[in-house]
Design a protein around this motif. Structure first.
Motif, PDB file in Angstrom:
ATOM      1  N   GLY A  92       0.797  -1.218   0.000  1.00 54.93           N
ATOM      2  CA  GLY A  92       0.000   0.000   0.000  1.00 54.93           C
ATOM      3  C   GLY A  92       0.830   1.268   0.000  1.00 54.93           C
ATOM      4  N   ARG A  93       2.139   1.150   0.259  1.00 52.58           N
ATOM      5  CA  ARG A  93       3.007   2.331   0.277  1.00 52.58           C
ATOM      6  C   ARG A  93       4.049   2.304  -0.838  1.00 52.58           C
ATOM      7  N   TYR A  94       4.497   1.113  -1.193  1.00 52.75           N
ATOM      8  CA  TYR A  94       5.533   0.954  -2.216  1.00 52.75           C
ATOM      9  C   TYR A  94       4.919   0.369  -3.486  1.00 52.75           C
ATOM     10  N   THR A  95       5.492   0.753  -4.613  1.00 52.81           N
ATOM     11  CA  THR A  95       5.088   0.191  -5.898  1.00 52.81           C
ATOM     12  C   THR A  95       6.321  -0.145  -6.717  1.00 52.81           C
ATOM     13  N   ILE A  96       6.397  -1.386  -7.156  1.00 50.42           N
ATOM     14  CA  ILE A  96       7.499  -1.814  -8.008  1.00 50.42           C
ATOM     15  C   ILE A  96       7.015  -1.828  -9.451  1.00 50.42           C
ATOM     16  N   SER A  97       7.880  -1.414 -10.354  1.00 52.82           N
ATOM     17  CA  SER A  97       7.547  -1.420 -11.776  1.00 52.82           C
ATOM     18  C   SER A  97       8.832  -1.634 -12.569  1.00 52.82           C
ATOM     19  N   ARG A  98       8.677  -1.923 -13.848  1.00 50.67           N
ATOM     20  CA  ARG A  98       9.865  -2.142 -14.679  1.00 50.67           C
ATOM     21  C   ARG A  98       9.614  -1.627 -16.079  1.00 50.67           C
ATOM     22  N   ASP A  99      10.707  -1.271 -16.723  1.00 50.29           N
ATOM     23  CA  ASP A  99      10.690  -0.832 -18.117  1.00 50.29           C
ATOM     24  C   ASP A  99      11.710  -1.687 -18.846  1.00 50.29           C
ATOM     25  N   ASN A 100      11.237  -2.669 -19.584  1.00 47.44           N
ATOM     26  CA  ASN A 100      12.150  -3.598 -20.254  1.00 47.44           C
ATOM     27  C   ASN A 100      12.863  -2.964 -21.442  1.00 47.44           C
ATOM     28  N   VAL A 101      12.360  -1.871 -21.929  1.00 48.89           N
ATOM     29  CA  VAL A 101      13.057  -1.149 -23.002  1.00 48.89           C
ATOM     30  C   VAL A 101      14.292  -0.450 -22.426  1.00 48.89           C
ATOM     31  N   LYS A 102      14.136   0.115 -21.247  1.00 51.68           N
ATOM     32  CA  LYS A 102      15.251   0.806 -20.594  1.00 51.68           C
ATOM     33  C   LYS A 102      16.064  -0.113 -19.687  1.00 51.68           C
ATOM     34  N   ASP A 103      15.638  -1.372 -19.564  1.00 53.06           N
ATOM     35  CA  ASP A 103      16.330  -2.313 -18.672  1.00 53.06           C
ATOM     36  C   ASP A 103      16.445  -1.749 -17.260  1.00 53.06           C
ATOM     37  N   THR A 104      15.352  -1.223 -16.768  1.00 55.23           N
ATOM     38  CA  THR A 104      15.358  -0.567 -15.466  1.00 55.23           C
ATOM     39  C   THR A 104      14.143  -1.008 -14.653  1.00 55.23           C
ATOM     40  N   VAL A 105      14.363  -1.204 -13.372  1.00 55.88           N
ATOM     41  CA  VAL A 105      13.276  -1.482 -12.443  1.00 55.88           C
ATOM     42  C   VAL A 105      13.215  -0.337 -11.441  1.00 55.88           C
ATOM     43  N   TYR A 106      12.017  -0.015 -10.996  1.00 51.90           N
ATOM     44  CA  TYR A 106      11.804   1.121 -10.112  1.00 51.90           C
ATOM     45  C   TYR A 106      11.126   0.666  -8.829  1.00 51.90           C
ATOM     46  N   LEU A 107      11.333   1.443  -7.786  1.00 53.77           N
ATOM     47  CA  LEU A 107      10.603   1.238  -6.546  1.00 53.77           C
ATOM     48  C   LEU A 107      10.136   2.607  -6.070  1.00 53.77           C
ATOM     49  N   GLN A 108       8.853   2.860  -6.220  1.00 61.57           N
ATOM     50  CA  GLN A 108       8.263   4.089  -5.728  1.00 61.57           C
ATOM     51  C   GLN A 108       7.884   3.884  -4.274  1.00 61.57           C
ATOM     52  N   MET A 109       8.421   4.722  -3.401  1.00 61.49           N
ATOM     53  CA  MET A 109       8.202   4.579  -1.971  1.00 61.49           C
ATOM     54  C   MET A 109       7.480   5.823  -1.448  1.00 61.49           C
ATOM     55  N   ASN A 110       6.283   5.629  -0.952  1.00 60.18           N
ATOM     56  CA  ASN A 110       5.489   6.733  -0.420  1.00 60.18           C
ATOM     57  C   ASN A 110       5.228   6.529   1.067  1.00 60.18           C
ATOM     58  N   SER A 111       4.804   7.595   1.711  1.00 64.12           N
ATOM     59  CA  SER A 111       4.480   7.540   3.148  1.00 64.12           C
ATOM     60  C   SER A 111       5.600   6.877   3.931  1.00 64.12           C
ATOM     61  N   LEU A 112       6.792   7.317   3.690  1.00 71.25           N
ATOM     62  CA  LEU A 112       7.954   6.692   4.311  1.00 71.25           C
ATOM     63  C   LEU A 112       7.958   6.868   5.817  1.00 71.25           C
ATOM     64  N   LYS A 113       8.471   5.844   6.492  1.00 72.83           N
ATOM     65  CA  LYS A 113       8.551   5.822   7.947  1.00 72.83           C
ATOM     66  C   LYS A 113      10.008   5.659   8.349  1.00 72.83           C
ATOM     67  N   SER A 114      10.306   5.988   9.588  1.00 72.62           N
ATOM     68  CA  SER A 114      11.688   5.860  10.065  1.00 72.62           C
ATOM     69  C   SER A 114      12.167   4.415   9.967  1.00 72.62           C
ATOM     70  N   GLU A 115      11.266   3.480  10.142  1.00 74.76           N
ATOM     71  CA  GLU A 115      11.659   2.067  10.066  1.00 74.76           C
ATOM     72  C   GLU A 115      11.945   1.599   8.643  1.00 74.76           C
ATOM     73  N   ASP A 116      11.721   2.455   7.662  1.00 75.80           N
ATOM     74  CA  ASP A 116      12.108   2.126   6.282  1.00 75.80           C
ATOM     75  C   ASP A 116      13.574   2.428   6.014  1.00 75.80           C
ATOM     76  N   THR A 117      14.227   3.061   6.965  1.00 81.41           N
ATOM     77  CA  THR A 117      15.647   3.378   6.815  1.00 81.41           C
ATOM     78  C   THR A 117      16.453   2.098   6.648  1.00 81.41           C
TER      79      THR A 117
END
Length: 118
Positions: A66-91
């Motif tokens: 519910g806070r993180y979203t993983i995605s990928r772009d196979n054309v760019k050979d890149t994977v992403y991790l969108q991190m929202n509502s970050l908490k101190s324990e995500d450090t």
């Protein structure tokens, strides 16, 4: 051989957002599963999220659902991790990894530091 390079880490306040990127090179990327892991100081490395080769199947650790979203772009050979509502324990240091789907993660990046201040 596959090389993975993470970027996008940094210092952010609690409640903020960051987007991590992981660029792959050296081999065909599109057929591989991609994952993100993290390791906090003094703790073992833990699974965060994964995405299959075509992006249609994703998995998340309960702690980030519910806070993180993983995605990928196979054309760019890149994977992403969108991190929202970050908490101190995500450090943690965040690592991306890849491998043959069902065969485990064979290749790892060097990691990128994410620090969330409360």
């Amino acid at each position: 051989q596959v090389q993975l390079v993470e970027s996008g880490g940094g210092l952010v306040q609690a409640g903020g957002s960051l987007r991590l990127s992981c660029a792959a090179s050296g081999r065909t990327f599109s057929g591989y599963v991609m994952g993100w892991f993290r390791q906090a100081p003094g703790k073992e490395r833990k699974f965060v999220a994964s995405i299959n080769w075509n992006g249609r199947r994703t998995l998340y650790a309960d702690s980030v659902k519910g806070r993180y979203t993983i995605s990928r772009d196979n054309v760019k050979d890149t994977v992403y991790l969108q991190m929202n509502s970050l908490k101190s324990e995500d450090t943690a240091v965040y690592y991306c990894a890849t491998g043959v789907d069902g065969g485990g993660y064979s290749y790892w990046g060097q990691g990128t530091q994410v620090t969330v201040s409360s």
